[in-house]
Write a protein that holds these residues in place. Structure first.
Motif, PDB file in Angstrom:
ATOM      1  N   LYS A 119       0.831  -1.202   0.000  1.00  0.00           N
ATOM      2  CA  LYS A 119       0.000   0.000   0.000  1.00  0.00           C
ATOM      3  C   LYS A 119       0.866   1.252   0.000  1.00  0.00           C
ATOM      4  O   LYS A 119       0.537   2.243  -0.666  1.00  0.00           O
ATOM      5  CB  LYS A 119      -0.908  -0.014   1.232  1.00  0.00           C
ATOM      6  N   ASP A 120       1.982   1.217   0.726  1.00  0.00           N
ATOM      7  CA  ASP A 120       2.900   2.364   0.733  1.00  0.00           C
ATOM      8  C   ASP A 120       3.464   2.620  -0.658  1.00  0.00           C
ATOM      9  O   ASP A 120       3.617   3.782  -1.070  1.00  0.00           O
ATOM     10  CB  ASP A 120       4.045   2.112   1.716  1.00  0.00           C
ATOM     11  N   TYR A 121       3.789   1.547  -1.391  1.00  0.00           N
ATOM     12  CA  TYR A 121       4.286   1.728  -2.759  1.00  0.00           C
ATOM     13  C   TYR A 121       3.217   2.382  -3.631  1.00  0.00           C
ATOM     14  O   TYR A 121       3.514   3.250  -4.462  1.00  0.00           O
ATOM     15  CB  TYR A 121       4.680   0.380  -3.367  1.00  0.00           C
ATOM     16  N   GLU A 122       1.976   1.964  -3.450  1.00  0.00           N
ATOM     17  CA  GLU A 122       0.873   2.535  -4.235  1.00  0.00           C
ATOM     18  C   GLU A 122       0.724   4.019  -3.946  1.00  0.00           C
ATOM     19  O   GLU A 122       0.546   4.829  -4.872  1.00  0.00           O
ATOM     20  CB  GLU A 122      -0.423   1.795  -3.897  1.00  0.00           C
ATOM     21  N   LEU A 123       0.808   4.409  -2.665  1.00  0.00           N
ATOM     22  CA  LEU A 123       0.692   5.822  -2.309  1.00  0.00           C
ATOM     23  C   LEU A 123       1.883   6.621  -2.830  1.00  0.00           C
ATOM     24  O   LEU A 123       1.738   7.785  -3.207  1.00  0.00           O
ATOM     25  CB  LEU A 123       0.583   5.969  -0.788  1.00  0.00           C
ATOM     26  N   PHE A 124       3.075   6.002  -2.846  1.00  0.00           N
ATOM     27  CA  PHE A 124       4.241   6.716  -3.379  1.00  0.00           C
ATOM     28  C   PHE A 124       4.045   7.045  -4.849  1.00  0.00           C
ATOM     29  O   PHE A 124       4.487   8.112  -5.307  1.00  0.00           O
ATOM     30  CB  PHE A 124       5.510   5.890  -3.192  1.00  0.00           C
ATOM     31  N   MET A 125       3.417   6.156  -5.603  1.00  0.00           N
ATOM     32  CA  MET A 125       3.164   6.446  -7.018  1.00  0.00           C
ATOM     33  C   MET A 125       2.375   7.744  -7.165  1.00  0.00           C
ATOM     34  O   MET A 125       2.641   8.563  -8.048  1.00  0.00           O
ATOM     35  CB  MET A 125       2.388   5.298  -7.662  1.00  0.00           C
ATOM     36  N   ASP A 126       1.396   7.955  -6.272  1.00  0.00           N
ATOM     37  CA  ASP A 126       0.614   9.184  -6.339  1.00  0.00           C
ATOM     38  C   ASP A 126       1.428  10.379  -5.849  1.00  0.00           C
ATOM     39  O   ASP A 126       1.281  11.493  -6.375  1.00  0.00           O
ATOM     40  CB  ASP A 126      -0.655   9.032  -5.498  1.00  0.00           C
ATOM     41  N   ASP A 127       2.301  10.162  -4.856  1.00  0.00           N
ATOM     42  CA  ASP A 127       3.166  11.260  -4.395  1.00  0.00           C
ATOM     43  C   ASP A 127       4.107  11.706  -5.516  1.00  0.00           C
ATOM     44  O   ASP A 127       4.352  12.903  -5.688  1.00  0.00           O
ATOM     45  CB  ASP A 127       3.988  10.803  -3.190  1.00  0.00           C
ATOM     46  N   TRP A 128       4.634  10.741  -6.264  1.00  0.00           N
ATOM     47  CA  TRP A 128       5.525  11.085  -7.375  1.00  0.00           C
ATOM     48  C   TRP A 128       4.754  11.822  -8.474  1.00  0.00           C
ATOM     49  O   TRP A 128       5.243  12.787  -9.044  1.00  0.00           O
ATOM     50  CB  TRP A 128       6.172   9.822  -7.932  1.00  0.00           C
ATOM     51  N   ARG A 129       3.527  11.375  -8.743  1.00  0.00           N
ATOM     52  CA  ARG A 129       2.690  12.063  -9.734  1.00  0.00           C
ATOM     53  C   ARG A 129       2.394  13.492  -9.278  1.00  0.00           C
ATOM     54  O   ARG A 129       2.452  14.438 -10.065  1.00  0.00           O
ATOM     55  CB  ARG A 129       1.394  11.258  -9.898  1.00  0.00           C
ATOM     56  N   ARG A 130       2.123  13.657  -7.990  1.00  0.00           N
ATOM     57  CA  ARG A 130       1.846  14.999  -7.455  1.00  0.00           C
ATOM     58  C   ARG A 130       3.075  15.892  -7.565  1.00  0.00           C
ATOM     59  O   ARG A 130       2.971  17.089  -7.874  1.00  0.00           O
ATOM     60  CB  ARG A 130       1.414  14.866  -5.989  1.00  0.00           C
ATOM     61  N   MET A 131       4.260  15.338  -7.322  1.00  0.00           N
ATOM     62  CA  MET A 131       5.491  16.101  -7.476  1.00  0.00           C
ATOM     63  C   MET A 131       5.662  16.575  -8.918  1.00  0.00           C
ATOM     64  O   MET A 131       6.047  17.723  -9.167  1.00  0.00           O
ATOM     65  CB  MET A 131       6.688  15.243  -7.040  1.00  0.00           C
ATOM     66  N   ILE A 132       5.355  15.698  -9.889  1.00  0.00           N
ATOM     67  CA  ILE A 132       5.462  16.073 -11.303  1.00  0.00           C
ATOM     68  C   ILE A 132       4.514  17.226 -11.613  1.00  0.00           C
ATOM     69  O   ILE A 132       4.893  18.210 -12.265  1.00  0.00           O
ATOM     70  CB  ILE A 132       5.154  14.865 -12.204  1.00  0.00           C
ATOM     71  N   TRP A 133       3.288  17.105 -11.129  1.00  0.00           N
ATOM     72  CA  TRP A 133       2.286  18.142 -11.411  1.00  0.00           C
ATOM     73  C   TRP A 133       2.700  19.486 -10.805  1.00  0.00           C
ATOM     74  O   TRP A 133       2.578  20.528 -11.455  1.00  0.00           O
ATOM     75  CB  TRP A 133       0.919  17.716 -10.873  1.00  0.00           C
ATOM     76  N   GLU A 134       3.163  19.480  -9.558  1.00  0.00           N
ATOM     77  CA  GLU A 134       3.542  20.733  -8.908  1.00  0.00           C
ATOM     78  C   GLU A 134       4.767  21.354  -9.566  1.00  0.00           C
ATOM     79  O   GLU A 134       4.812  22.573  -9.793  1.00  0.00           O
ATOM     80  CB  GLU A 134       3.831  20.473  -7.422  1.00  0.00           C
ATOM     81  N   SER A 135       5.749  20.526  -9.904  1.00  0.00           N
ATOM     82  CA  SER A 135       7.000  21.054 -10.456  1.00  0.00           C
ATOM     83  C   SER A 135       6.832  21.538 -11.889  1.00  0.00           C
ATOM     84  O   SER A 135       7.481  22.503 -12.301  1.00  0.00           O
ATOM     85  CB  SER A 135       8.084  19.982 -10.392  1.00  0.00           C
ATOM     86  N   ALA A 136       5.988  20.849 -12.675  1.00  0.00           N
ATOM     87  CA  ALA A 136       5.775  21.238 -14.068  1.00  0.00           C
ATOM     88  C   ALA A 136       4.535  22.098 -14.250  1.00  0.00           C
ATOM     89  O   ALA A 136       4.173  22.432 -15.385  1.00  0.00           O
ATOM     90  CB  ALA A 136       5.672  19.989 -14.942  1.00  0.00           C
ATOM     91  N   LYS A 137       3.870  22.451 -13.135  1.00  0.00           N
ATOM     92  CA  LYS A 137       2.665  23.296 -13.149  1.00  0.00           C
ATOM     93  C   LYS A 137       1.573  22.696 -14.040  1.00  0.00           C
ATOM     94  O   LYS A 137       1.009  23.350 -14.919  1.00  0.00           O
ATOM     95  CB  LYS A 137       3.012  24.709 -13.602  1.00  0.00           C
ATOM     96  N   ILE A 138       1.311  21.417 -13.796  1.00  0.00           N
ATOM     97  CA  ILE A 138       0.236  20.705 -14.505  1.00  0.00           C
ATOM     98  C   ILE A 138      -1.002  20.728 -13.622  1.00  0.00           C
ATOM     99  O   ILE A 138      -0.926  20.463 -12.413  1.00  0.00           O
ATOM    100  CB  ILE A 138       0.657  19.257 -14.806  1.00  0.00           C
ATOM    101  N   THR A 139      -2.145  21.018 -14.211  1.00  0.00           N
ATOM    102  CA  THR A 139      -3.379  21.175 -13.417  1.00  0.00           C
ATOM    103  C   THR A 139      -4.433  20.118 -13.713  1.00  0.00           C
ATOM    104  O   THR A 139      -5.379  19.970 -12.940  1.00  0.00           O
ATOM    105  CB  THR A 139      -3.988  22.562 -13.667  1.00  0.00           C
ATOM    106  N   ASP A 140      -4.294  19.388 -14.823  1.00  0.00           N
ATOM    107  CA  ASP A 140      -5.323  18.393 -15.139  1.00  0.00           C
ATOM    108  C   ASP A 140      -4.706  17.257 -15.943  1.00  0.00           C
ATOM    109  O   ASP A 140      -3.568  17.337 -16.419  1.00  0.00           O
ATOM    110  CB  ASP A 140      -6.493  19.022 -15.900  1.00  0.00           C
TER     111      ASP A 140
END
Length: 356
Positions: A119-140
């Motif tokens: 489950k922790d690995y699954e949540l990390f996948m979303d944390d990494w996706r969130r990092m990409i969105w914040e760093s590249a200013k992706i909104t959708d």
């Protein structure tokens, strides 16, 4: 060119440690390169399935430094988290990091990993996706898919970025509502049908190709020589006798490769084998003599093909032992393979016909 999994972990660790000087773009490239070479190591056999969970755990723990989980509580006294910029050209590279981690997760042996850790690995996948969105200013997701096009990646096998994006989107939704299902798709394309449906993948011991269970298991014309060579020493009459006995046992106790472990335990208890599920037991099970002429069988409680094979193996040994037959590992393998649904009869029959 990295030679060992340790080299790959070192490259990732050094890149993350130097993120302040190198920037996020360079770190993402280094991490993706190390994971791609780790994937090639797994394909060549340098990184074994049992070593994959430890490798992924080490990588995830390092990457959490640049993609931490969201805080449970926001304190104004805490310093603001610094968001490093990620260029749009590197969004696809960052997405391939999750693609390669998911692909390694599919081929690794995770039977010893707890549900909480998975489950922790699954949540990390979303944390990494969130990092990409914040760093590249992706909104959708529309913009994300435009920057990380859903195309296949050829890397000793066809890896699907479409599957990775589908899992990332489902994981984000599940984190919000705790109910959204994760799609049953694979990162790795089947070597025969080319499909990505169904997460389970099996590697053929003969051709080393990775197949979906639909193509490898019940298909008679796949790696026939493997079955013919392996079971040719057993004469046809003996094989047919074993197959008939297996069918009778499976029908009597209502067992198949998808039956839950507790049903196996009840059936084996009736046969004289006391199954004990224990986390400290060997992955393939451990058999010993019990009281009153019974047999004790210790095994880990994992709903996995490895466990099913071990339970069928205990059934095979007990069956032939009850008949007074001498121990024969090859005959036990034939018993287990037939229980697991491999079409051995058709394979041997087709090979015999081709030889005439």
């Amino acid at each position: 060119m990295l030679e060992t999994p340790a080299n790959a972990k070192t490259q990732i660790r050094e890149a993350v440690a130097d993120i302040g000087a190198r920037g996020l773009d360079a770190v993402v490239v280094a991490v993706e390169d190390a994971l791609a070479q780790a994937w090639l190591m797994e394909r060549r056999g340098v990184l074994s399935p049992r070593e994959v969970p430890d490798f992924i755990d080490s990588v995830v723990n390092v990457l959490k430094k640049i993609a931490p989980p969201p805080p449970k509580k926001v304190k104004f006294s805490d310093p603001l988290r610094r968001i490093l910029p990620l260029s749009e050209d590197r969004v696809k590279t960052a997405t391939d990091v999750t693609l390669l981690i998911l692909a390694l997760s599919q081929v690794g042996d995770f039977t010893e990993v707890t549900d909480k850790k998975r489950k922790d690995y699954e949540l990390f996948m979303d944390d990494w996706r969130r990092m990409i969105w914040e760093s590249a200013k992706i909104t959708d997701w529309t913009k994300y898919r435009a920057l990380a096009p859903a195309e296949e990646r050829m890397l000793e096998g066809r890896l699907s970025r479409t599957s990775a994006l589908a899992i990332l989107e489902a994981t984000q939704k599940r984190r919000v509502d705790n109910i959204s299902p994760i799609p049953d798709v694979s990162m790795l394309g089947c070597a025969r049908c080319g499909g990505f449906r169904g997460r389970d993948r099996v590697r053929c011991a003969t051709c080393k190709g990775t197949f979906c269970t639909r193509c490898l298991g019940p298909t008679a014309d796949l790696c026939l020589a493997d079955y013919a060579v392996r079971y040719a020493p057993i004469d046809a009459d003996s094989r047919q006798k074993v197959f008939a006995e297996v069918r009778a046992l499976l029908k009597e106790y209502k067992l198949d490769p998808y039956t839950r472990n507790d049903a196996f335990a009840r059936a084996l208890k009736e046969m004289g084998v006391d199954v004990t599920f224990q986390d400290a037991a060997l992955l393939e099970g451990q058999e010993s003599d019990g009281p009153h002429g019974r047999v004790k069988f210790l095994i880990r409680d994992r709903e996995s093909p490895t466990t099913k094979r071990a339970l069928f193996g205990a059934m095979a040994r007990n069956h032939f032992r009850g008949k007074g037959a001498d121990p024969d590992p090859l005959r036990n393998e034939l018993f287990v393979d037939f229980c697991m649904g491999l079409q051995i009869e058709d394979a041997l029959r087709a090979t015999a016909s081709a030889g005439k």
